[in-house]
Design a protein around this motif. Sequence first.
Motif, PDB file in Angstrom:
ATOM      1  N   ARG A  35      -4.516  -2.488   4.086  1.00 51.83           N
ATOM      2  CA  ARG A  35      -5.916  -2.889   4.060  1.00 51.83           C
ATOM      3  C   ARG A  35      -6.703  -2.179   5.166  1.00 51.83           C
ATOM      4  O   ARG A  35      -7.838  -1.733   4.956  1.00 51.83           O
ATOM      5  CB  ARG A  35      -6.031  -4.413   4.189  1.00 51.83           C
ATOM      6  CG  ARG A  35      -7.458  -4.973   4.151  1.00 51.83           C
ATOM      7  CD  ARG A  35      -8.224  -4.539   2.898  1.00 51.83           C
ATOM      8  NE  ARG A  35      -7.494  -4.758   1.673  1.00 51.83           N
ATOM      9  CZ  ARG A  35      -7.573  -5.866   0.939  1.00 51.83           C
ATOM     10  NH1 ARG A  35      -8.362  -6.854   1.319  1.00 51.83           N
ATOM     11  NH2 ARG A  35      -6.884  -5.971  -0.193  1.00 51.83           N
ATOM     12  N   ILE A  36      -6.092  -2.062   6.329  1.00 51.93           N
ATOM     13  CA  ILE A  36      -6.739  -1.348   7.429  1.00 51.93           C
ATOM     14  C   ILE A  36      -7.003   0.107   7.029  1.00 51.93           C
ATOM     15  O   ILE A  36      -8.091   0.645   7.270  1.00 51.93           O
ATOM     16  CB  ILE A  36      -5.866  -1.411   8.703  1.00 51.93           C
ATOM     17  CG1 ILE A  36      -5.862  -2.846   9.260  1.00 51.93           C
ATOM     18  CG2 ILE A  36      -6.353  -0.426   9.764  1.00 51.93           C
ATOM     19  CD1 ILE A  36      -4.864  -3.067  10.376  1.00 51.93           C
ATOM     20  N   GLU A  37      -6.020   0.733   6.404  1.00 55.30           N
ATOM     21  CA  GLU A  37      -6.191   2.124   5.965  1.00 55.30           C
ATOM     22  C   GLU A  37      -7.219   2.217   4.845  1.00 55.30           C
ATOM     23  O   GLU A  37      -8.046   3.136   4.820  1.00 55.30           O
ATOM     24  CB  GLU A  37      -4.854   2.693   5.510  1.00 55.30           C
ATOM     25  CG  GLU A  37      -4.912   4.185   5.177  1.00 55.30           C
ATOM     26  CD  GLU A  37      -3.524   4.781   5.021  1.00 55.30           C
ATOM     27  OE1 GLU A  37      -2.963   5.273   6.014  1.00 55.30           O
ATOM     28  OE2 GLU A  37      -3.007   4.742   3.880  1.00 55.30           O
ATOM     29  N   LEU A  38      -7.201   1.270   3.913  1.00 56.08           N
ATOM     30  CA  LEU A  38      -8.156   1.259   2.813  1.00 56.08           C
ATOM     31  C   LEU A  38      -9.590   1.203   3.336  1.00 56.08           C
ATOM     32  O   LEU A  38     -10.494   1.867   2.795  1.00 56.08           O
ATOM     33  CB  LEU A  38      -7.886   0.059   1.903  1.00 56.08           C
ATOM     34  CG  LEU A  38      -8.887  -0.216   0.776  1.00 56.08           C
ATOM     35  CD1 LEU A  38      -8.851   0.902  -0.264  1.00 56.08           C
ATOM     36  CD2 LEU A  38      -8.606  -1.555   0.126  1.00 56.08           C
ATOM     37  N   LEU A  39      -9.805   0.432   4.400  1.00 53.78           N
ATOM     38  CA  LEU A  39     -11.139   0.282   4.982  1.00 53.78           C
ATOM     39  C   LEU A  39     -11.480   1.403   5.958  1.00 53.78           C
ATOM     40  O   LEU A  39     -12.519   1.360   6.618  1.00 53.78           O
ATOM     41  CB  LEU A  39     -11.241  -1.077   5.689  1.00 53.78           C
ATOM     42  CG  LEU A  39     -11.096  -2.306   4.790  1.00 53.78           C
ATOM     43  CD1 LEU A  39     -11.042  -3.576   5.625  1.00 53.78           C
ATOM     44  CD2 LEU A  39     -12.217  -2.379   3.765  1.00 53.78           C
ATOM     45  N   LYS A  40     -10.578   2.403   6.042  1.00 58.34           N
ATOM     46  CA  LYS A  40     -10.767   3.576   6.912  1.00 58.34           C
ATOM     47  C   LYS A  40     -10.927   3.171   8.384  1.00 58.34           C
ATOM     48  O   LYS A  40     -11.803   3.663   9.105  1.00 58.34           O
ATOM     49  CB  LYS A  40     -11.978   4.389   6.438  1.00 58.34           C
ATOM     50  CG  LYS A  40     -11.879   4.844   4.981  1.00 58.34           C
ATOM     51  CD  LYS A  40     -13.009   5.760   4.594  1.00 58.34           C
ATOM     52  CE  LYS A  40     -12.977   6.089   3.109  1.00 58.34           C
ATOM     53  NZ  LYS A  40     -11.681   6.606   2.635  1.00 58.34           N
ATOM     54  N   LEU A  41     -10.045   2.271   8.818  1.00 59.78           N
ATOM     55  CA  LEU A  41     -10.091   1.775  10.194  1.00 59.78           C
ATOM     56  C   LEU A  41      -8.814   2.110  10.962  1.00 59.78           C
ATOM     57  O   LEU A  41      -8.544   1.526  12.005  1.00 59.78           O
ATOM     58  CB  LEU A  41     -10.307   0.258  10.180  1.00 59.78           C
ATOM     59  CG  LEU A  41     -11.632  -0.222   9.583  1.00 59.78           C
ATOM     60  CD1 LEU A  41     -11.618  -1.734   9.404  1.00 59.78           C
ATOM     61  CD2 LEU A  41     -12.804   0.201  10.451  1.00 59.78           C
ATOM     62  N   SER A  42      -8.059   3.074  10.460  1.00 56.52           N
ATOM     63  CA  SER A  42      -6.782   3.429  11.100  1.00 56.52           C
ATOM     64  C   SER A  42      -6.971   3.950  12.515  1.00 56.52           C
ATOM     65  O   SER A  42      -6.162   3.665  13.409  1.00 56.52           O
ATOM     66  CB  SER A  42      -6.046   4.482  10.258  1.00 56.52           C
ATOM     67  OG  SER A  42      -5.714   3.968   8.992  1.00 56.52           O
TER      68      SER A  42
END
Length: 264
Positions: A201-208
């Motif tokens: 989910r973090i990666e999906l939201l581009k917050l990595s």
Amino acid sequence: MQFYHHPLSMNSQKVRLALEEKNIDYTAFRVNPLKARNLDAEFFRQNPNGTLPMLKIGAHVLCESLPILQHIDKLNEPLGEYKDYRERAEEWIKKIDEWDAKPFTLTHVPDRMIRFFGKFKRRVLIARMAKNPDLANKYHSKLNSMHAMEEQLKDTQAVDSNRKELVLMLDDAEHQLAGTEFMAGDVFSVADAAFIPVLARIELLKLSEEYLRPRPKLLDYWERMKCRPSYKKVIGGYSSQLKQLKLVVPSICNVGIRNVLKRF
């Protein structure tokens, strides 16, 4: 065993990962919450919270990801070889379950999108109450919970507290992974099945860059988990922006048409 889910539902992903890792046979049924199919009377009678996932084993129904994961882990041999691994895994899945991913996700979704689907779902709920008077109280409770979430998203302190809870969990994971390969030890466990969707989910939201890059052990773990067949089947197939659009755009069109035609 019948499993009701949606590919982008985090809690659905947790359970599907566990099912795939244990090679358990199940029949999957996709329920699209964007189209409010989780509010259809047939589904809602079995699961009055209208949440995903839902697992049916004969006449027995489980409606929350935590008890479903706990049930699945008891089937055949549990994931994780040793008793202390399983005890640590139990601690992790409870900690992960306590964090509510919905506010975190919705604060990174455009407001117009939230309003678009929110207005539609309220209309669906009102229509379902009228058509199914025996479910009216439960539909009304669902309506209240939607309103409560909308108010929570307006509360900057509540949103910040939710974010801090995630940060603490990621810090704990970084500390754990400094000493073990997986979340509960040196083998894959139900804790990993529960935690991988959080990172997805973090990666999906581009917050990595904000949440994963500063934590090298966690980042290495995440890259390793993405190589697992279970991840590729459950999450990886929907990780590209094109695949996500193919899931979401038809729902937007469907909801738009139903709004115009007033078919709720």
